[in-house]
Write a protein that holds these residues in place. Structure first.
Motif, PDB file in Angstrom:
ATOM      1  N   GLU A 102      -4.311   1.828 -11.460  1.00  0.00           N
ATOM      2  CA  GLU A 102      -2.851   1.826 -11.626  1.00  0.00           C
ATOM      3  C   GLU A 102      -2.406   0.584 -12.400  1.00  0.00           C
ATOM      4  O   GLU A 102      -2.906  -0.519 -12.153  1.00  0.00           O
ATOM      5  N   VAL A 103      -1.486   0.756 -13.349  1.00  0.00           N
ATOM      6  CA  VAL A 103      -0.947  -0.377 -14.098  1.00  0.00           C
ATOM      7  C   VAL A 103       0.116  -1.053 -13.242  1.00  0.00           C
ATOM      8  O   VAL A 103       1.152  -0.472 -12.925  1.00  0.00           O
ATOM      9  N   LEU A 104      -0.154  -2.291 -12.857  1.00  0.00           N
ATOM     10  CA  LEU A 104       0.741  -2.998 -11.944  1.00  0.00           C
ATOM     11  C   LEU A 104       1.617  -4.043 -12.636  1.00  0.00           C
ATOM     12  O   LEU A 104       2.493  -4.624 -12.003  1.00  0.00           O
ATOM     13  N   ALA A 137       0.845  -1.197   0.000  1.00  0.00           N
ATOM     14  CA  ALA A 137       0.000   0.000   0.000  1.00  0.00           C
ATOM     15  C   ALA A 137       0.889   1.260   0.000  1.00  0.00           C
ATOM     16  O   ALA A 137       2.007   1.227   0.533  1.00  0.00           O
ATOM     17  N   PRO A 138       0.438   2.368  -0.610  1.00  0.00           N
ATOM     18  CA  PRO A 138      -0.883   2.503  -1.247  1.00  0.00           C
ATOM     19  C   PRO A 138      -0.867   2.051  -2.706  1.00  0.00           C
ATOM     20  O   PRO A 138       0.151   2.139  -3.391  1.00  0.00           O
ATOM     21  N   ILE A 139      -2.006   1.553  -3.175  1.00  0.00           N
ATOM     22  CA  ILE A 139      -2.189   1.201  -4.577  1.00  0.00           C
ATOM     23  C   ILE A 139      -3.434   1.927  -5.063  1.00  0.00           C
ATOM     24  O   ILE A 139      -4.510   1.852  -4.449  1.00  0.00           O
ATOM     25  N   GLU A 140      -3.288   2.679  -6.151  1.00  0.00           N
ATOM     26  CA  GLU A 140      -4.404   3.467  -6.688  1.00  0.00           C
ATOM     27  C   GLU A 140      -5.263   2.619  -7.637  1.00  0.00           C
ATOM     28  O   GLU A 140      -4.716   1.793  -8.392  1.00  0.00           O
ATOM     29  N   LYS A 141      -6.567   2.853  -7.598  1.00  0.00           N
ATOM     30  CA  LYS A 141      -7.462   2.168  -8.540  1.00  0.00           C
ATOM     31  C   LYS A 141      -7.094   2.588  -9.966  1.00  0.00           C
ATOM     32  O   LYS A 141      -6.899   3.771 -10.260  1.00  0.00           O
TER      33      LYS A 141
END
Length: 387
Positions: A382-384, A376-380
């Motif tokens: 976001e290319v992972l 975290a944090p991970i944004e909605k």
């Protein structure tokens, strides 16, 4: 007495002259039977060969690849990463750089360097003249359809100032596209030491060409009209020398569903062909390199290979959805995350490809490659990574 002997000798000579052709023309029955048996056997073998269903194993090219145009999924490959002479397929890269860097209405003034760079006796030209002014689009079509080498060099000079600098851009673009086993040394495809590619790399390039609307239209044209210029008073009609898409000169190889792309021949690389075709639902790319003419039929085997490929794919493969938009690919626990502590990885778009008719969705597995550690944090949105 002497006259008598001379007469006898003349008679013997004449008799020998008459008898020699008689003996020479007498057939060896046993040898004739062997030859006839061999011919009969060859005829039977040819008949059997024709009866066999044509599939990928029928491809005679030493280097070949079959690829779904949309997804890049490889349906078949044969020595596809072995380096070989690409010939006129090089012009696909020249064309790609031209459309990325030029306005089609730009005017090119032909230089003396262009004429000095081609051999009018051995290279393909449209007989450009020094000082002739030609629109980029006409030059582009002249390079792609009748495969004019002088047009290719004129385009290279227009983009980069000189061919050598343009070649540097070609090699940079090749690396950008992932063509890892290709080296360009000129803009034409004229055979030179150190210029090589692979069937796989040429298929990658062909995909880029077909994904460009302007180029896709150009390579699929049966003919075009080269406009009048300041040195040629009348327009000139040129036919596409890719026989898959143009039936004007050699209708035997014409393929209704063909979309392009580029053919070629050099003594060093033999026949090469990058082709594309559609069955109405999807498109397929085929690249064959190193083909010869068939000794018995005099057929150009590169065309026959591609026709076999397209027929086989369209009969035995279906355009299939591999994954849908927002379909879940994987789920991971995320340390220190709020809520339930996990993240869903979704596919942003629908992916489709030609797949065998025997294909089952249960056969699909995904290998996920993450760009970073999932903390975290991970944004909605976001290319992972990729899958």
């Amino acid at each position: 007495m002497k006259k008598r002997w001379i007469t006898i000798l003349l008679c013997l000579f004449i008799a020998w002259g008459w008898t020699v052709p008689i003996f020479a023309e007498t057939p060896d029955t046993e040898q004739t039977e062997i030859v006839d048996e061999k011919k009969d056997k060859e005829k039977e073998e040819k008949k059997e060969k024709k009866k066999k269903p044509k599939d990928f194993s029928s491809i005679v090219a030493p280097y070949a690849i079959v690829m779904d145009l949309e997804s890049g999924y490889i349906l078949f490959e044969k020595e596809s990463t072995v380096q070989a002479v690409p010939g006129d397929l090089v012009k696909m890269m020249t064309a790609l750089l031209v459309v990325e860097n030029c306005d089609m209405n730009d005017i090119i003034t032909v230089s003396q360097t262009v004429l000095d760079s081609v051999d009018v006796y051995n290279d393909t030209t449209i007989e450009l003249e020094v000082g002739e002014q030609v629109a980029v689009q006409d030059m582009l079509y002249a390079m792609l359809l009748p495969s004019a080498d002088d047009a290719a060099i004129a385009l290279a000079e227009h983009v980069s100032g000189d061919e050598a600098t343009f070649v540097e851009q070609m090699n940079h673009k090749a690396q950008e596209l992932g063509m890892t086993r290709t080296v360009f040394t000129n803009a034409t495809g004229i055979a030179e030491e150190g210029q090589y590619s692979t069937a796989k790399d040429m298929a990658i390039l062909a995909r880029a060409v077909m994904n460009n609307d302007l180029l896709a239209k150009a390579v699929g044209a049966e003919l075009f009209e080269f406009s009048a210029t300041n040195t040629r008073p009348d327009p000139t009609t040129y036919f596409n020398n890719n026989y898959l898409v143009s039936a004007y000169t050699t209708p035997h190889y014409f393929y209704d569903n063909a979309l392009g792309i580029k053919n070629g021949y050099t003594d060093e690389g033999r026949y090469t062909l990058a082709a594309a075709a559609s069955n109405g639902s999807g498109e397929v790319i085929a690249v064959v390199m190193g083909n010869e003419r068939d000794e018995d039929s005099d057929e150009i085997t590169s065309y026959n290979d591609c026709i076999t490929i397209f027929d086989y794919v369209f009969q035995n493969y279906s355009y299939t959805t591999i994954i849908n938009t927002n379909q879940i690919i994987a789920e991971y626990d995320v340390p220190n995350a709020k809520g339930d502590g996990h993240v869903l990885l979704l596919c942003p778009t629908t992916k489709e490809s030609f797949l065998p008719n025997t294909f089952s969705m249960e056969d699909i597995t995904f290998n996920v490659n993450l760009n970073r550690e999932l903390t975290a944090p991970i944004e909605k949105g976001e290319v992972l990574g990729t899958a």
